[in-house]
Design a protein around this motif. Structure first.
Motif, PDB file in Angstrom:
ATOM      1  N   TYR A 115      -0.214  11.557 -18.771  1.00  0.00           N
ATOM      2  CA  TYR A 115      -0.262  10.924 -17.462  1.00  0.00           C
ATOM      3  C   TYR A 115      -1.704  10.749 -16.996  1.00  0.00           C
ATOM      4  N   ILE A 116      -1.998   9.552 -16.513  1.00  0.00           N
ATOM      5  CA  ILE A 116      -3.257   9.286 -15.832  1.00  0.00           C
ATOM      6  C   ILE A 116      -2.933   8.826 -14.416  1.00  0.00           C
ATOM      7  N   LEU A 117      -3.856   9.079 -13.489  1.00  0.00           N
ATOM      8  CA  LEU A 117      -3.642   8.686 -12.107  1.00  0.00           C
ATOM      9  C   LEU A 117      -3.966   7.216 -11.905  1.00  0.00           C
ATOM     10  N   LEU A 118      -3.026   6.483 -11.294  1.00  0.00           N
ATOM     11  CA  LEU A 118      -3.327   5.125 -10.869  1.00  0.00           C
ATOM     12  C   LEU A 118      -4.140   5.194  -9.582  1.00  0.00           C
ATOM     13  N   GLN A 119      -5.134   4.342  -9.466  1.00  0.00           N
ATOM     14  CA  GLN A 119      -5.998   4.357  -8.298  1.00  0.00           C
ATOM     15  C   GLN A 119      -5.708   3.159  -7.391  1.00  0.00           C
ATOM     16  N   PRO A 120      -5.809   3.351  -6.078  1.00  0.00           N
ATOM     17  CA  PRO A 120      -5.643   2.218  -5.162  1.00  0.00           C
ATOM     18  C   PRO A 120      -6.756   1.196  -5.371  1.00  0.00           C
ATOM     19  N   ASP A 121      -6.441  -0.068  -5.094  1.00  0.00           N
ATOM     20  CA  ASP A 121      -7.466  -1.097  -5.158  1.00  0.00           C
ATOM     21  C   ASP A 121      -8.308  -1.063  -3.887  1.00  0.00           C
ATOM     22  N   GLU A 122      -9.173  -2.066  -3.724  1.00  0.00           N
ATOM     23  CA  GLU A 122     -10.090  -2.066  -2.584  1.00  0.00           C
ATOM     24  C   GLU A 122      -9.359  -2.155  -1.238  1.00  0.00           C
ATOM     25  N   ASN A 123      -8.087  -2.565  -1.272  1.00  0.00           N
ATOM     26  CA  ASN A 123      -7.293  -2.641  -0.046  1.00  0.00           C
ATOM     27  C   ASN A 123      -6.398  -1.423   0.162  1.00  0.00           C
ATOM     28  N   GLY A 124      -6.568  -0.418  -0.691  1.00  0.00           N
ATOM     29  CA  GLY A 124      -5.764   0.787  -0.557  1.00  0.00           C
ATOM     30  C   GLY A 124      -4.354   0.637  -1.091  1.00  0.00           C
ATOM     31  N   VAL A 125      -4.149  -0.309  -2.006  1.00  0.00           N
ATOM     32  CA  VAL A 125      -2.817  -0.605  -2.540  1.00  0.00           C
ATOM     33  C   VAL A 125      -2.740  -0.174  -4.001  1.00  0.00           C
ATOM     34  N   ILE A 126      -1.696   0.580  -4.351  1.00  0.00           N
ATOM     35  CA  ILE A 126      -1.416   0.904  -5.747  1.00  0.00           C
ATOM     36  C   ILE A 126      -0.341  -0.060  -6.241  1.00  0.00           C
ATOM     37  N   LYS A 127      -0.551  -0.597  -7.439  1.00  0.00           N
ATOM     38  CA  LYS A 127       0.363  -1.577  -8.009  1.00  0.00           C
ATOM     39  C   LYS A 127       0.981  -1.026  -9.291  1.00  0.00           C
ATOM     40  N   SER A 128       2.300  -0.979  -9.319  1.00  0.00           N
ATOM     41  CA  SER A 128       2.997  -0.488 -10.503  1.00  0.00           C
ATOM     42  C   SER A 128       2.663  -1.347 -11.711  1.00  0.00           C
ATOM     43  N   GLN A 129       2.462  -0.683 -12.848  1.00  0.00           N
ATOM     44  CA  GLN A 129       2.225  -1.392 -14.097  1.00  0.00           C
ATOM     45  C   GLN A 129       3.529  -1.655 -14.846  1.00  0.00           C
ATOM     46  N   VAL A 130       4.579  -0.914 -14.497  1.00  0.00           N
ATOM     47  CA  VAL A 130       5.879  -1.062 -15.152  1.00  0.00           C
ATOM     48  C   VAL A 130       6.755  -2.048 -14.408  1.00  0.00           C
ATOM     49  N   PHE A 131       6.669  -2.023 -13.071  1.00  0.00           N
ATOM     50  CA  PHE A 131       7.450  -2.924 -12.230  1.00  0.00           C
ATOM     51  C   PHE A 131       6.501  -3.842 -11.461  1.00  0.00           C
TER      52      PHE A 131
ATOM     53  N   GLU B 285       4.154  -9.198  -0.409  1.00  0.00           N
ATOM     54  CA  GLU B 285       3.043  -9.877  -1.093  1.00  0.00           C
ATOM     55  C   GLU B 285       3.165  -9.667  -2.602  1.00  0.00           C
ATOM     56  N   GLY B 286       3.534  -8.453  -3.011  1.00  0.00           N
ATOM     57  CA  GLY B 286       3.748  -8.198  -4.430  1.00  0.00           C
ATOM     58  C   GLY B 286       4.883  -9.031  -4.996  1.00  0.00           C
ATOM     59  N   LEU B 287       5.962  -9.160  -4.214  1.00  0.00           N
ATOM     60  CA  LEU B 287       7.111  -9.951  -4.669  1.00  0.00           C
ATOM     61  C   LEU B 287       6.789 -11.443  -4.742  1.00  0.00           C
ATOM     62  N   ASN B 288       5.729 -11.859  -4.054  1.00  0.00           N
ATOM     63  CA  ASN B 288       5.299 -13.258  -4.103  1.00  0.00           C
ATOM     64  C   ASN B 288       4.244 -13.516  -5.171  1.00  0.00           C
ATOM     65  N   SER B 289       3.856 -12.479  -5.911  1.00  0.00           N
ATOM     66  CA  SER B 289       2.764 -12.601  -6.876  1.00  0.00           C
ATOM     67  C   SER B 289       3.227 -13.272  -8.169  1.00  0.00           C
ATOM     68  N   PRO B 290       2.299 -13.917  -8.893  1.00  0.00           N
ATOM     69  CA  PRO B 290       2.653 -14.545 -10.174  1.00  0.00           C
ATOM     70  C   PRO B 290       3.161 -13.547 -11.209  1.00  0.00           C
ATOM     71  N   GLU B 291       2.607 -12.329 -11.217  1.00  0.00           N
ATOM     72  CA  GLU B 291       3.047 -11.344 -12.213  1.00  0.00           C
ATOM     73  C   GLU B 291       4.493 -10.907 -11.962  1.00  0.00           C
ATOM     74  N   TYR B 292       4.887 -10.861 -10.676  1.00  0.00           N
ATOM     75  CA  TYR B 292       6.288 -10.540 -10.389  1.00  0.00           C
ATOM     76  C   TYR B 292       7.199 -11.675 -10.841  1.00  0.00           C
ATOM     77  N   ALA B 293       6.786 -12.909 -10.588  1.00  0.00           N
ATOM     78  CA  ALA B 293       7.600 -14.062 -10.995  1.00  0.00           C
ATOM     79  C   ALA B 293       7.834 -14.058 -12.502  1.00  0.00           C
ATOM     80  N   GLU B 294       6.811 -13.699 -13.273  1.00  0.00           N
ATOM     81  CA  GLU B 294       6.946 -13.643 -14.728  1.00  0.00           C
ATOM     82  C   GLU B 294       7.878 -12.511 -15.143  1.00  0.00           C
ATOM     83  N   PHE B 295       7.738 -11.356 -14.483  1.00  0.00           N
ATOM     84  CA  PHE B 295       8.604 -10.193 -14.768  1.00  0.00           C
ATOM     85  C   PHE B 295      10.063 -10.541 -14.462  1.00  0.00           C
ATOM     86  N   PHE B 296      10.296 -11.160 -13.323  1.00  0.00           N
ATOM     87  CA  PHE B 296      11.655 -11.526 -12.920  1.00  0.00           C
ATOM     88  C   PHE B 296      12.262 -12.525 -13.903  1.00  0.00           C
TER      89      PHE B 296
END
Length: 224
Positions: free
Chosen positions: A167-183, A207-218
């Motif tokens: 396990y490694i810790l996921l870090q928040p981005d510059e906006n304080g948001v952590i983004k799942s790599q699996v979902f 905003e995550g559900l509107n992202s291009p990476e979510y659209a590809e996953f879905f």
């Protein structure tokens, strides 16, 4: 006339060292026990559930994950369901997400989860909790790909990702948001969650559900 004796099932008690089969036998015979877990062969019993230190954080996590599930066909959310990980580990996570087709777990004929869900979330009192020690090791070894632990008293949230078996810790981005790599699209505004600002938590999730990476996953989920 033959005399038969009723088989007495021993009580389930915290600290017992049991096989998974024996744990299930005693748990099934203990209808008064609402939550017990087998972690690394040791039985753990849940204490009384307090409101602000567990019930409320739990509800907020379920709200966040529930919105993601509602938008994502092929992903299922479970609340306090038993998971058969291996012969020494049968936890009952506070919440978890699993991929229904092509994921690492399945629903058994007797209605348990068997195998490692892709994401598990636990509400822990503090960093001293077994959620961050024995349970974390069991999840890591069994291939739970992401593990999120909310340490309520420290007002801290750790989100672990499995990488090369560790396990490694996921870090928040510059906006304080952590983004799942699996979902993809499962975005969490950490400070907003910790402060109880659920409106912003759900706005960031959208905003995550509107992202291009979510659209590809879905799209990929829908094609399975």
């Amino acid at each position: 006339m033959a005399v038969t004796q009723k088989l007495i099932v021993p009580p389930l008690e915290g600290g017992d060292r049991l096989s998974r089969d024996e744990f299930e036998r005693r748990y099934a015979a203990s209808s008064h026990i609402k939550k017990a877990e087998l972690i690394e062969g040791v039985v753990y019993m849940a204490a009384a559930v307090r409101a602000k230190s567990h019930g409320q954080p739990h509800g907020r996590i379920i709200t966040w994950l529930g919105v993601y599930e509602a938008a994502t066909s092929g992903v299922s959310l479970f609340d306090n369901s038993t998971v058969r990980l291996d012969e020494n580990n049968e936890p009952q996570p506070d919440a978890f997400l699993r991929i229904e087709i092509g994921g690492n777990s399945r629903v058994t004929d007797d209605d348990y989860i068997e195998g490692a869900p892709e994401l598990i979330v636990e509400i822990a009192a503090s960093s001293a909790s077994y959620d961050l020690h024995d349970k974390k090791q069991a999840y890591q070894r069994n291939g739970v790909r992401e593990y999120l632990v909310w340490q309520v008293f420290e007002q801290k949230l750790d989100w672990f990702q499995l990488e090369n078996g560790n396990y490694i810790l996921l870090q928040p981005d510059e906006n304080g948001v952590i983004k799942s790599q699996v979902f993809p699209g499962l975005w969490l505004a950490v400070n907003e969650l910790l402060s109880g600002n659920m409106a912003t938590v759900l706005t960031v999730l959208q905003e995550g559900l509107n992202s291009p990476e979510y659209a590809e996953f879905f799209k990929n989920l829908s094609s399975r």
